[in-house]
Write a protein that holds these residues in place. Structure first.
Motif, PDB file in Angstrom:
ATOM      1  N   UNK A 168       0.797  -1.213   0.000  1.00 19.07           N
ATOM      2  CA  UNK A 168       0.000   0.000   0.000  1.00 19.07           C
ATOM      3  C   UNK A 168       0.830   1.263   0.000  1.00 19.07           C
ATOM      4  N   UNK A 169       1.830   1.328   0.844  1.00 23.77           N
ATOM      5  CA  UNK A 169       2.636   2.550   0.962  1.00 23.77           C
ATOM      6  C   UNK A 169       3.460   2.787  -0.296  1.00 23.77           C
ATOM      7  N   UNK A 170       4.093   1.738  -0.822  1.00 26.69           N
ATOM      8  CA  UNK A 170       4.990   1.930  -1.964  1.00 26.69           C
ATOM      9  C   UNK A 170       4.223   2.225  -3.251  1.00 26.69           C
ATOM     10  N   UNK A 171       2.968   1.776  -3.342  1.00 25.53           N
ATOM     11  CA  UNK A 171       2.177   2.019  -4.548  1.00 25.53           C
ATOM     12  C   UNK A 171       1.262   3.231  -4.432  1.00 25.53           C
ATOM     13  N   UNK A 172       1.177   3.828  -3.253  1.00 26.94           N
ATOM     14  CA  UNK A 172       0.287   4.972  -3.061  1.00 26.94           C
ATOM     15  C   UNK A 172       0.578   6.115  -4.029  1.00 26.94           C
ATOM     16  N   UNK A 185       1.612   9.733 -16.931  1.00 28.09           N
ATOM     17  CA  UNK A 185       3.078   9.699 -16.918  1.00 28.09           C
ATOM     18  C   UNK A 185       3.607   9.706 -15.493  1.00 28.09           C
ATOM     19  N   UNK A 186       2.987  10.486 -14.652  1.00 27.86           N
ATOM     20  CA  UNK A 186       3.401  10.519 -13.254  1.00 27.86           C
ATOM     21  C   UNK A 186       3.180   9.190 -12.555  1.00 27.86           C
ATOM     22  N   UNK A 187       2.085   8.516 -12.917  1.00 26.99           N
ATOM     23  CA  UNK A 187       1.806   7.204 -12.321  1.00 26.99           C
ATOM     24  C   UNK A 187       2.893   6.201 -12.707  1.00 26.99           C
ATOM     25  N   UNK A 188       3.276   6.200 -13.979  1.00 25.47           N
ATOM     26  CA  UNK A 188       4.343   5.298 -14.425  1.00 25.47           C
ATOM     27  C   UNK A 188       5.645   5.594 -13.697  1.00 25.47           C
ATOM     28  N   UNK A 189       5.986   6.870 -13.594  1.00 22.24           N
ATOM     29  CA  UNK A 189       7.251   7.258 -12.964  1.00 22.24           C
ATOM     30  C   UNK A 189       7.270   6.930 -11.477  1.00 22.24           C
ATOM     31  N   UNK A 190       6.103   6.827 -10.862  1.00 18.74           N
ATOM     32  CA  UNK A 190       6.033   6.586  -9.415  1.00 18.74           C
ATOM     33  C   UNK A 190       6.212   5.118  -9.040  1.00 18.74           C
ATOM     34  N   UNK A 191       6.273   4.226 -10.010  1.00 23.54           N
ATOM     35  CA  UNK A 191       6.413   2.795  -9.714  1.00 23.54           C
ATOM     36  C   UNK A 191       7.894   2.487  -9.519  1.00 23.54           C
ATOM     37  N   UNK A 192       8.309   2.070  -8.330  1.00 25.83           N
ATOM     38  CA  UNK A 192       9.730   1.816  -8.084  1.00 25.83           C
ATOM     39  C   UNK A 192      10.238   0.593  -8.852  1.00 25.83           C
TER      40      UNK A 192
END
Length: 317
Positions: A236-240, A252-259
């Motif tokens: 939950x925290x890492x995908x928030x 684009x921001x969603x893609x960039x936010x995936x570690x």
């Protein structure tokens, strides 16, 4: 292996099935989203490659009526006696509602009702009665299969996992890492078939694999059921940040936010030999049917048959 393989017409899959057999693959599994349906590739395989076990992962429980789903499954079970496993599941609001004009309501109850109906119908019984989500009046298969297929239920969270353990012949898992398998199976508490679709990108180009993986993760893990699944698994925290960007319309921001570490957990990538070793980690964790699903790579999309065969052979052995 998940079939059909991308970029190769179904009419040419007899050769694909032969290559997969020679590479050591034993099972052919399908999905049903917006490509081929779940049954046609397996019907071809039943005739062209009778050495394979066959399975659907999954046939949605909303997009066919109960009788039609029973007839379709019975026909394939007759074509591949003793070699077909029917995997069913709720699918998603996009597939069911947006693309098939059906109501995606009460997915747990619909899955339970369809599982119970299919169990009786495929055994050749007369089904006549009211289920919670539909009613059936005096339905009996004219051609019940001599060997009714095992029925596997797609499950993500505890309620559906426990239903699979109580009433199905197996469970189908999806979008999880080897380390997540134990969490899911802790809800099952029985020995039965455990299938999992494992996304495999056989390339040494980690940047390419992660680009492809991020697109798929953003497309799938923003679906409410998968988002809830990964919260339950502890992501939950890492995908928030991805969920927040997606909700705001920032793709684009969603893609960039995936570690990277999330991609590496959920997408198998590396050389074919490295991919095979990573898939074996799923087996060690309790998966009995590791159904690879190939993601696009330069080699697989090259059109070079020798190169493609080499990748498949390395994955299979």
């Amino acid at each position: 292996m998940t079939v059909p393989l991308g970029g190769i017409p179904l009419s040419e899959h007899a050769a694909v099935y032969q290559v997969l057999s020679e590479a050591g693959f034993t099972d052919l599994w399908t999905s049903e989203v917006a490509g081929s349906d779940a049954f046609t590739p397996l019907t071809l395989a039943a005739a062209w490659a009778p050495q394979f076990r066959l399975g659907t992962a999954i046939a949605p429980v909303f997009t066919r009526g109960p009788g039609l789903l029973a007839m379709t499954a019975a026909a394939l079970a007759e074509a591949a006696p003793g070699r077909f496993q029917l995997g069913i599941g709720a699918s998603s609001p996009v597939v069911v509602g947006d693309w098939n004009a059906a109501e995606f309501t009460e997915p747990f109850q619909r899955s339970r009702d369809m599982l119970r109906f299919l169990r009786a119908a495929l055994a050749g019984e007369l089904v006549d009665g009211q289920f919670e989500t539909f009613s059936v009046r005096r339905f009996r298969l004219e051609r019940p299969p001599a060997a009714p297929p095992q029925i596997l239920l797609a499950a993500l969270r505890p309620g559906m996992l426990r239903l699979a353990a109580a009433e199905a012949d197996g469970v189908i898992l999806n979008w999880l890492s080897p380390a997540d398998v134990g969490t899911a199976l802790s809800e099952v508490k029985r020995d039965f078939e455990v299938a999992a679709r494992i996304f495999v990108c056989p390339t040494d180009d980690a940047d390419h694999a992660r680009r492809v993986g991020r697109r798929m993760i953003a497309a799938y893990l923003t679906v409410p059921a998968y988002a809830a699944f990964h919260r339950w698994l502890g992501r939950g925290e890492v995908l928030a940040p991805m969920w927040q960007a997606w909700s705001a319309g920032d793709r684009k921001g969603a893609l960039a936010a995936i570690p990277d570490e999330v991609v590496d957990d959920l997408i198998v990538h590396g050389s074919p030999a490295e991919c095979r070793a990573k898939v074996e980690a799923y087996v060690d964790a309790g998966i009995t049917v590791p159904a690879m699903a190939l993601l696009p790579t330069p080699a697989l999309e090259s059109g070079n048959v020798t190169e493609i065969i080499g990748v498949l052979t390395a994955l299979g052995r």
